[in-house]
Scaffold this motif. Structure first.
Motif, PDB file in Angstrom:
ATOM      1  N   ASP A   1      41.515  40.978  31.188  1.00  0.00           N
ATOM      2  CA  ASP A   1      41.284  39.650  31.744  1.00  0.00           C
ATOM      3  C   ASP A   1      41.999  39.426  33.072  1.00  0.00           C
ATOM      4  N   LEU A   2      42.296  40.502  33.787  1.00  0.00           N
ATOM      5  CA  LEU A   2      42.876  40.351  35.115  1.00  0.00           C
ATOM      6  C   LEU A   2      41.836  39.739  36.055  1.00  0.00           C
ATOM      7  N   GLU A   3      42.221  38.642  36.705  1.00  0.00           N
ATOM      8  CA  GLU A   3      41.361  38.002  37.702  1.00  0.00           C
ATOM      9  C   GLU A   3      42.231  37.591  38.877  1.00  0.00           C
ATOM     10  N   VAL A   4      41.940  38.145  40.042  1.00  0.00           N
ATOM     11  CA  VAL A   4      42.730  37.871  41.238  1.00  0.00           C
ATOM     12  C   VAL A   4      41.824  37.283  42.303  1.00  0.00           C
ATOM     13  N   TRP A   5      42.210  36.130  42.798  1.00  0.00           N
ATOM     14  CA  TRP A   5      41.453  35.478  43.881  1.00  0.00           C
ATOM     15  C   TRP A   5      41.882  36.054  45.221  1.00  0.00           C
TER      16      TRP A   5
ATOM     17  N   ILE B   1      45.865  50.023  36.266  1.00  0.00           N
ATOM     18  CA  ILE B   1      44.700  49.152  36.094  1.00  0.00           C
ATOM     19  C   ILE B   1      43.439  50.012  36.199  1.00  0.00           C
ATOM     20  N   GLU B   2      42.534  49.819  35.241  1.00  0.00           N
ATOM     21  CA  GLU B   2      41.271  50.551  35.224  1.00  0.00           C
ATOM     22  C   GLU B   2      40.102  49.580  35.313  1.00  0.00           C
ATOM     23  N   GLU B   3      38.914  50.158  35.546  1.00  0.00           N
ATOM     24  CA  GLU B   3      37.669  49.383  35.594  1.00  0.00           C
ATOM     25  C   GLU B   3      37.751  48.247  36.618  1.00  0.00           C
ATOM     26  N   VAL B   4      38.300  48.563  37.786  1.00  0.00           N
ATOM     27  CA  VAL B   4      38.467  47.563  38.831  1.00  0.00           C
ATOM     28  C   VAL B   4      37.111  47.221  39.443  1.00  0.00           C
ATOM     29  N   GLU B   5      36.831  45.924  39.534  1.00  0.00           N
ATOM     30  CA  GLU B   5      35.598  45.460  40.153  1.00  0.00           C
ATOM     31  C   GLU B   5      35.925  44.343  41.141  1.00  0.00           C
ATOM     32  N   THR B   6      35.195  44.327  42.235  1.00  0.00           N
ATOM     33  CA  THR B   6      35.371  43.294  43.261  1.00  0.00           C
ATOM     34  C   THR B   6      34.048  42.549  43.406  1.00  0.00           C
TER      35      THR B   6
ATOM     36  N   GLY C   1      35.238  33.646  48.952  1.00  0.00           N
ATOM     37  CA  GLY C   1      36.105  34.816  48.844  1.00  0.00           C
ATOM     38  C   GLY C   1      35.634  35.797  47.801  1.00  0.00           C
ATOM     39  N   TRP C   2      36.620  36.384  47.077  1.00  0.00           N
ATOM     40  CA  TRP C   2      36.336  37.472  46.145  1.00  0.00           C
ATOM     41  C   TRP C   2      37.195  37.305  44.903  1.00  0.00           C
ATOM     42  N   ILE C   3      36.661  37.829  43.793  1.00  0.00           N
ATOM     43  CA  ILE C   3      37.432  37.909  42.555  1.00  0.00           C
ATOM     44  C   ILE C   3      37.552  39.384  42.175  1.00  0.00           C
ATOM     45  N   VAL C   4      38.781  39.846  42.040  1.00  0.00           N
ATOM     46  CA  VAL C   4      39.052  41.226  41.614  1.00  0.00           C
ATOM     47  C   VAL C   4      39.401  41.201  40.140  1.00  0.00           C
ATOM     48  N   THR C   5      38.711  41.999  39.345  1.00  0.00           N
ATOM     49  CA  THR C   5      38.948  42.061  37.914  1.00  0.00           C
ATOM     50  C   THR C   5      39.316  43.487  37.522  1.00  0.00           C
ATOM     51  N   GLY C   6      39.860  43.640  36.328  1.00  0.00           N
ATOM     52  CA  GLY C   6      40.210  44.963  35.852  1.00  0.00           C
ATOM     53  C   GLY C   6      40.898  44.894  34.503  1.00  0.00           C
ATOM     54  N   CYS C   7      41.181  46.075  33.937  1.00  0.00           N
ATOM     55  CA  CYS C   7      41.847  46.207  32.651  1.00  0.00           C
ATOM     56  C   CYS C   7      43.220  46.839  32.869  1.00  0.00           C
TER      57      CYS C   7
ATOM     58  N   ASP D   1      47.154  48.030  31.400  1.00  0.00           N
ATOM     59  CA  ASP D   1      47.845  48.528  30.207  1.00  0.00           C
ATOM     60  C   ASP D   1      49.250  48.947  30.598  1.00  0.00           C
ATOM     61  N   GLY D   2      50.267  48.384  29.941  1.00  0.00           N
ATOM     62  CA  GLY D   2      51.649  48.691  30.300  1.00  0.00           C
ATOM     63  C   GLY D   2      52.022  48.049  31.619  1.00  0.00           C
ATOM     64  N   ASP D   3      52.834  48.756  32.408  1.00  0.00           N
ATOM     65  CA  ASP D   3      53.202  48.255  33.737  1.00  0.00           C
ATOM     66  C   ASP D   3      52.056  48.495  34.708  1.00  0.00           C
ATOM     67  N   TYR D   4      51.788  47.518  35.559  1.00  0.00           N
ATOM     68  CA  TYR D   4      50.676  47.665  36.496  1.00  0.00           C
ATOM     69  C   TYR D   4      50.995  46.968  37.811  1.00  0.00           C
ATOM     70  N   THR D   5      50.280  47.401  38.871  1.00  0.00           N
ATOM     71  CA  THR D   5      50.412  46.775  40.189  1.00  0.00           C
ATOM     72  C   THR D   5      49.041  46.657  40.819  1.00  0.00           C
ATOM     73  N   LEU D   6      48.927  45.706  41.734  1.00  0.00           N
ATOM     74  CA  LEU D   6      47.699  45.542  42.521  1.00  0.00           C
ATOM     75  C   LEU D   6      48.104  45.053  43.898  1.00  0.00           C
ATOM     76  N   SER D   7      47.467  45.619  44.923  1.00  0.00           N
ATOM     77  CA  SER D   7      47.736  45.179  46.292  1.00  0.00           C
ATOM     78  C   SER D   7      46.462  45.252  47.108  1.00  0.00           C
ATOM     79  N   THR D   8      46.383  44.343  48.078  1.00  0.00           N
ATOM     80  CA  THR D   8      45.297  44.369  49.058  1.00  0.00           C
ATOM     81  C   THR D   8      45.923  44.286  50.437  1.00  0.00           C
ATOM     82  N   ASN D   9      45.210  44.787  51.431  1.00  0.00           N
ATOM     83  CA  ASN D   9      45.769  44.829  52.780  1.00  0.00           C
ATOM     84  C   ASN D   9      45.427  43.603  53.605  1.00  0.00           C
ATOM     85  N   GLY D  10      44.619  42.712  53.076  1.00  0.00           N
ATOM     86  CA  GLY D  10      44.281  41.495  53.804  1.00  0.00           C
ATOM     87  C   GLY D  10      43.390  41.730  54.980  1.00  0.00           C
TER      88      GLY D  10
END
Length: 813
Positions: free
Chosen positions: A767-771, A785-790, A796-802, A804-813
């Motif tokens: 249920d990861l959802e990033v605006w 994070i797996e199954e990443v979709e944009t 804008g955009w919604i980034v989703t994914g699955c 598990d455990g420790d995770y990180t997400l970054s975008t360069n803007g």
């Protein structure tokens, strides 16, 4: 016949008799004069105190700054005891203790000053006690008049010194010191009540409370014992009896507060762009003085009793008395300390059903293992505002387009401001037309993925302006109406509707709040029941995130009795009504308006409810609408520090923190700089909030009638049409953020479309959802994070994914 010759011996005898008679007459005259002077000093002190009370009552147009205020409201017997407590309890107690202090401690300026401070604090505690019949609240409330007590004491002591006649500065045997000091110190944790709680007391400050840990408690106990012994050594040589020990405890409490303030300066960030350490010092000293005033009789009685015991049994008994005192209280402390098996359990049957947001520990979650950040705006377009000019609307229409536009900025929550006056214009009946407007707004929010927080809004209690013909006292002025309660729930007791420095200090508004807090004519009961009825209408709506019970509650006339004890009482009643109506949503609760004006406040008494689905929701307006900006002084609380203080208080409630309002920095050149500082701090703490405000009409009484409506979506007042929105602020507000994150977020940093976040989850969650704002598709990098979709969405955009455990997400803007 001749008289017998007179001898030298007879002459000496006559002279001796004359001298003895003269000395006797002189002593009698001296005693008479001393007695006259002894009666004169307390009489002067009492008259001075009474005159000060009268002068302040006349000079203070609000009744808030005086020892005993009179705002023009006529006390009503039907309201109960509280309207009469200042006059029938406070005044007699303060005059009685001033007399006693002047008789026993009036020979010296500083001892009498301490005595008058004691009198004012005890009088405040007594008045609050008859209002609440809660000893802990009343004793703690005594400290809130410190700013009034100290100047009054200096004035009364000076007048007694100047006009009270000659003084006889006698010295007395000090007697025992340490037994009374130790008894007082070791009893302190058992008597702590509400003292030494709240935003001021950061970790590392020694506090005599069992719930702050053994090291802190022991250091505080030693500190209290040492300060009390030091003050006893000084005070008992000047003031005999129980009063000498009592005043020593009072001064010792102030000294302990000074030490706590010094420690706070070190451990709580010092002067970091604000003057918070000075405010913290005031609170710690006030707490110490209140503790000494209300519990210091223990020192006085202990010292006198110890003296008598030692006189009968010998001084060698002193160490035994100290040891016995320590042993007795140590056993009591061991009995009262929380045990390791006393962990509280949450009744699963009370948890909200699936799909509803809820409070879990320090975060808001969706109940499915995901942390939810609620970020959005306030919408005031359903508020029943006072309308100053018939041809200038006070609100702008609320439409579906508003929600579509808010979604394009990535907002996922609306704090929907409502008016009790519009919801229940007639007592006991909810207006169906107004209810349909609320339902329509909630439905629009659901359609666009926006949660709703239903906020029962008020500003200045109700929307009535100053009545025609009202003569405002000097220092106040006529005022517009604002919004809030219906007329039938507004009980002002004929106090004038005249503002002092702004809408939130009005004698009529303060009295209306006071009557609300004490449930005059069942007004508070009615409001709580109204919440139950409103909550029942939305009990099955998972997109209603929760209920904000009352916006920025006023302080009435007797803070903190009102802003802490009585406010918590109302919240508890309203929550009960909401739960009985079957509504499982979060309850958002606020501290009083003092938080918005000062940057901190006491808030409802911890433990005011046993409901655990609550969120602490202060308004974080530091460096904005706070009192310091009005006065032109440095910030009392900085933008950065306000978050730490708010989190500290949220932790006391074991509740998440969510800012229901912030912003409103005006037109200064540094608005963007302040906004960026706020955003950085909010991201660092992984918090949500609602900005003030989405739209504001030109006739909104908060805005005044000017060339533009001051909001994110501006209105051009000359034409009534739209002006260009505040794009620079919207760019900051619409920055990237995780709307939903599996587990718990551990870090967050964002600017525009660039974001770096990290989290951890014990179980795999999808249920990861990033605006992400902007037209350009973001370049996403992840770990854990797996199954990443944009997916592109409006704005804008919604980034989703699955994850598990420790995770990180970054975008360069």
């Amino acid at each position: 016949m001749h008289d017998a010759p007179t001898t030298h011996a007879d002459d000496r005898a006559d002279r001796a008799a004359q001298e003895t008679a003269s000395e006797t007459t002189s002593e009698a005259t001296s005693e008479t004069t001393a007695a006259r002077h002894a009666a004169r000093r307390p009489l002067v002190a009492v008259i001075a105190m009474l005159a000060l009370i009268v002068v302040q009552a006349v000079a203070d147009p609000t009744g808030l700054l005086a020892l005993v205020g009179w705002s023009g409201a006529i006390p009503q017997a039907s309201a109960g005891v509280w309207p009469f407590a200042p006059y029938l309890v406070f005044v007699p107690v303060v005059l009685g203790v001033v007399w006693w202090a002047a008789v026993r401690a009036g020979d010296r300026f500083w001892t009498l000053t301490a005595g008058v401070v004691l009198a004012v604090l005890l009088a405040q505690a007594a008045a609050c006690l008859v209002m609440t019949w809660d000893l802990a609240v009343a004793a703690w409330a005594a400290g809130f008049v410190t700013a009034k007590a100290v100047p009054a004491a200096l004035i009364v002591a000076a007048l007694a010194r100047w006009f009270g006649g000659p003084t006889d500065r006698r010295s007395f045997q000090r007697g025992s010191i340490w037994p009374a000091a130790v008894i007082f110190a070791v009893l302190a944790p058992l008597l702590a009540g509400l003292w030494w709680t709240g935003a001021v007391y950061a970790d590392g400050i020694p506090v005599a409370r069992l719930d702050r840990g053994i090291p802190s408690m022991l250091i505080a106990v030693v500190l209290i014992a040492g300060a009390t012994a030091l003050c006893l050594r000084w005070m008992r040589a000047r003031v005999p009896g129980v009063l000498g020990g009592w005043l020593a405890a009072l001064v010792a409490g102030g000294l302990v507060g000074i030490v706590q303030a010094v420690v706070a300066l070190i451990v709580d960030g010092g002067f970091a762009g604000d003057i918070w350490p000075l405010m913290a010092a005031y609170v710690t000293v006030a707490d110490g003085l209140a503790f000494g005033a209300c519990a210091g009789w223990i020192v006085g009685v202990s010292a006198v009793v110890t003296d008598r015991v030692l006189a009968r049994r010998g001084a060698s008994r002193g160490p035994q008395l100290v040891a016995a005192s320590v042993a007795v209280v140590a056993m009591g402390a061991a009995f009262l300390l929380p045990g390791g098996d006393a962990a509280s359990a949450v009744d699963a049957s009370t948890s909200p059903p699936e799909g509803f947001l809820r409070a879990e520990g320090s975060i808001i979650t969706d109940g499915a293992g995901n942390q939810v950040l609620l970020r959005g705006v306030n919408v005031n377009q359903l508020v029943d505002f006072y309308q100053h000019q018939p041809d200038v609307p006070a609100t702008r229409p609320l439409t579906e387009d508003d929600y579509a536009s808010m979604a394009e900025y990535g907002f996922n929550v609306v704090r929907l401001n409502l008016s009790w006056s519009a919801l229940e214009p007639e007592r006991g009946t909810l207006d169906p037309e107004y209810l349909s407007k609320i339902e329509e707004a909630v439905a629009w929010g659901e359609e666009y993925g926006i949660y709703t927080v239903l906020d029962m809004h008020q500003d200045g209690w109700w929307n009535g302006p100053t009545e025609a013909g009202t003569a405002c006292r000097p220092g106040t002025e006529e005022m517009w109406g604002y919004d809030g309660a219906p007329e039938w729930a507004t009980i002002t007791d004929d106090a004038p509707r005249c503002q002092f420095t702004g809408r939130d200090i009005s004698p009529a508004g303060d009295r209306a709040f006071q009557n609300f807090y004490f449930d005059t004519d069942g007004v508070q009961t009615a409001f709580a029941e109204t919440w139950g009825e409103l909550a029942a209408e939305f009990a099955d709506e998972p997109m209603v995130a929760g209920f904000d019970l009352i916006n920025e509650p006023g302080f009435g006339e007797t803070a903190p009795v009102t802003t802490s004890h009585q406010l918590g009482r109302f919240y508890d009643r309203a929550i009960d009504e909401i739960r009985e109506a079957g509504a499982p949503q979060i309850v958002f609760f606020e501290p009083s308006i003092l938080w918005s004006g000062l940057g901190f406040d006491t808030g409802p008494t911890p433990g005011f409810t046993d409901d655990d689905n609550i969120v602490f929701s202060p308004h974080l307006y530091a460096e904005s609408i706070t009192m310091d900006r009005d006065l032109g002084i440095p910030p009392i609380v900085s933008i950065e520090r306000q978050f730490a203080l708010a989190q500290r208080v949220a932790d006391l409630y074991d509740a998440p923190l969510w800012s229901g309002e912030y912003g409103y920095w005006g037109d200064d050149d540094d608005v963007l700089a302040r906004m960026n500082r706020y955003a950085d701090e909010e991201d660092e703490r992984r918090l949500g909030s609602a900005y003030w405000v989405w739209k504001q009409a030109c006739g909104d009484p908060q805005n005044g009638i000017g060339p533009f409506g001051n909001a994110l979506m501006m209105q051009e007042c000359e034409t009534g049409g739209d002006a260009p929105p505040k794009a620079d602020l919207l760019e900051i507000l619409s920055r990237a953020y995780p709307q939903s994150a599996p587990g718990v977020l551990t870090s967050l940093e964002a600017e525009g479309a660039a974001v770096d976040l990290a989290g951890t989850t014990p179980d795999r969650g999808c249920d990861l959802e990033v605006w992400i704002p902007g037209a350009a598709e973001p370049d996403v990098e992840v770990t854990g994070i797996e199954e990443v979709e944009t997916t592109e969405v409006p704005g804008g955009w919604i980034v989703t994914g699955c994850a598990d455990g420790d995770y990180t997400l970054s975008t360069n803007g």
